[in-house]
Design an enzyme around this catalytic site. Structure first.
Site, PDB file in Angstrom:
ATOM      1  N   LYS A   1     -28.711  30.442  11.159  1.00 53.77           N
ATOM      2  CA  LYS A   1     -28.307  29.040  11.258  1.00 53.77           C
ATOM      3  C   LYS A   1     -27.333  28.846  12.403  1.00 53.77           C
ATOM      4  O   LYS A   1     -26.421  29.639  12.599  1.00 53.77           O
ATOM      5  CB  LYS A   1     -27.637  28.571   9.960  1.00 53.77           C
ATOM      6  CG  LYS A   1     -27.324  27.068   9.954  1.00 53.77           C
ATOM      7  CD  LYS A   1     -26.580  26.643   8.702  1.00 53.77           C
ATOM      8  CE  LYS A   1     -25.091  26.801   8.843  1.00 53.77           C
ATOM      9  NZ  LYS A   1     -24.324  26.162   7.750  1.00 53.77           N
TER      10      LYS A   1
ATOM     11  N   ASP B   1     -22.904  29.519  -1.583  1.00 57.58           N
ATOM     12  CA  ASP B   1     -22.102  28.984  -0.477  1.00 57.58           C
ATOM     13  C   ASP B   1     -20.766  28.524  -1.038  1.00 57.58           C
ATOM     14  O   ASP B   1     -20.584  28.433  -2.255  1.00 57.58           O
ATOM     15  CB  ASP B   1     -22.839  27.821   0.194  1.00 57.58           C
ATOM     16  CG  ASP B   1     -22.484  27.679   1.670  1.00 57.58           C
ATOM     17  OD1 ASP B   1     -21.504  28.323   2.117  1.00 57.58           O
ATOM     18  OD2 ASP B   1     -23.176  26.933   2.387  1.00 57.58           O
TER      19      ASP B   1
ATOM     20  N   GLY C   1       0.793  -1.224   0.000  1.00 59.12           N
ATOM     21  CA  GLY C   1       0.000   0.000   0.000  1.00 59.12           C
ATOM     22  C   GLY C   1       0.823   1.270   0.000  1.00 59.12           C
ATOM     23  O   GLY C   1       0.284   2.364  -0.153  1.00 59.12           O
TER      24      GLY C   1
END
Length: 330
Positions: free
Chosen positions: A208, A233, A42
Site C-alpha cells: 500500500k 489495524d 462558547g
C-alpha cells in the site's frame, strides 16, 4: 512505588462520562464531582468540586470528534481540566485517553508538513500532565519519542486474540496487515493468537502507498487460500484500506475475512465500503462509540470488545506501583 495508600481519584468530563463510569466501576470507585460551565460566547470553565490535594488523579477522556464536540474542543476541555487539577495541588495527574486524537500525523511526508504528535505532547506537558495513557496509537515509536512526560501504551492484542481464538475454533487463521507499516502489529497478534490456540499461525500483508488521500497497491504477500483471514489495524477511518484488503483476501481464496481495529472512526463512505460481502465480521474496541455506522452494519457484522477493564487494571497498577509490562503480556 505507589503514589499514596489512599484510593485514586477518577474523573470523566461530561462528553466522556459513560466510558469513565465503566472504568471506575471496574475499580469499585465513583466518578469525582466536577463542574463544567458553558458561557454564552462558547467559552467554558471546568473545575473539580472535591479536594484533590496531594492525590493521585486519573482523568478518562477519549478524544474523538462527534456530533456535539470536535476533537479539538474535547482536547481543550481535557487540558484545561488537567491544569485546574494541578492548580488545586493534585499530587499527580494522569490523562487516560482511550483514543488519542492527532496522532496519525507523526512525521513529515511532504515539505513543511506538521508533526502534530509532537505538538500534542507539548500541550499536555504545558499543563503539567504527569503521565498520558492511551491504546494502540498509529505509530508507537513516534508516540514514545514525542512525550517528555511519562507515557504508557496499552494494546488490544490480547483482547483480539481471545476473541478470534474462540471465533475461529478449528479453522486455519492467517493474520493480515493491510500495509507493510502494520506488519509488526500483525506479527504481535499472530504470536499471541498462536499461543492462545497452541498452534502455528501464518501472516500476510498488503502492498500500500498513500498520497494526498489516494491509496494505491494491489499485491497481497502471503498465503490466505482456503484460510480465515484476520485483518488487523490500529484504526478504521473511511474503511478504504480495510475494504481493499478484504477484497484482495477474497480474490486470493480466503474462505472467511474478519476485520479488526482498535478504534472505529467510520467517517466518509465507511458504511458503503464495510457493508459489502467481503467482510464477514467487523471487530473493534469500545474506545469510540460506532455512532456513525448504519444500523445494518452494526447489527449485521459489528462486534464491540469492552476495553474498559484493561484501562481499569492499568490505573490500578499505576496507582499501586505495579507493572504495565506484565499487564500487556497477560
Amino acid at each position: 512505588m505507589p503514589m499514596t495508600s489512599a484510593a485514586p481519584y477518577i474523573f470523566a468530563l461530561e462528553c466522556g462520562r459513560p466510558y469513565g463510569e465503566k472504568v471506575a466501576k471496574h475499580l469499585g470507585l465513583a466518578i469525582g464531582d466536577h463542574e463544567e460551565r458553558n458561557f454564552e460566547d462558547g467559552e467554558y470553565k471546568i473545575r473539580p468540586l472535591v479536594s484533590v490535594r496531594e492525590g493521585d488523579v486519573y482523568v478518562v477522556q477519549s478524544l474523538h470528534g462527534d456530533d456535539e464536540l470536535s476533537a479539538d474542543e474535547k482536547l481543550c476541555r481535557l487540558l484545561f481540566f488537567i491544569g485546574a487539577l494541578k492548580d488545586a495541588s493534585a499530587g499527580r495527574v494522569t490523562a487516560v485517553v482511550p483514543y488519542l486524537c492527532f496522532a496519525r500525523k507523526d512525521r513529515k511526508t511532504k515539505p513543511r508538513d506538521p508533526i502534530t504528535t509532537r505538538y500534542l505532547a507539548a500541550l499536555f506537558e504545558a499543563v503539567q500532565t504527569d503521565r498520558v495513557v492511551t491504546l494502540d496509537v498509529h505509530n508507537l515509536a513516534a508516540f514514545q519519542n514525542a512525550f517528555r512526560c511519562r507515557s504508557e501504551h496499552l494494546e488490544a492484542t490480547g483482547l483480539f486474540a481471545r476473541h478470534f481464538a474462540a471465533r475461529v475454533d478449528n479453522r486455519e487463521p492467517v493474520v493480515v496487515s493491510p500495509d507493510s507499516g502494520g506488519v509488526k502489529r500483525a506479527d504481535r497478534l499472530r504470536a499471541v493468537l498462536s499461543g492462545v490456540m497452541d498452534r502455528p499461525i501464518g501472516t500476510a500483508f498488503m502492498e500500500k502507498t498513500r498520497s494526498l488521500g489516494n491509496v494505491r497497491g494491489e499485491t497481497l504477500v502471503g498465503d490466505v487460500a482456503g484460510k480465515t483471514a484476520v485483518i488487523i489495524d490500529d484504526l478504521i477511518s473511511a474503511g478504504t484500506t480495510m475494504a481493499r484488503t478484504a477484497q484482495a483476501c477474497r480474490s486470493q481464496g480466503a474462505t472467511e475475512v474478519f476485520a479488526a481495529a482498535s478504534h472505529g472512526l467510520f467517517v466518509g463512505d465507511a458504511n458503503r465500503l464495510l457493508a459489502g460481502p467481503d467482510i464477514d465480521e467487523l471487530v473493534i474496541t469500545d474506545t469510540i462509540p460506532p455512532f456513525r455506522l448504519s444500523a445494518d452494519v452494526r447489527n449485521g457484522k459489528l462486534v464491540e470488545i469492552d476495553a474498559s477493564p484493561l484501562f481499569a487494571e492499568a490505573i490500578k497498577r499505576m496507582h499501586e506501583g505495579g507493572s504495565i509490562v506484565d499487564l500487556l503480556e497477560a
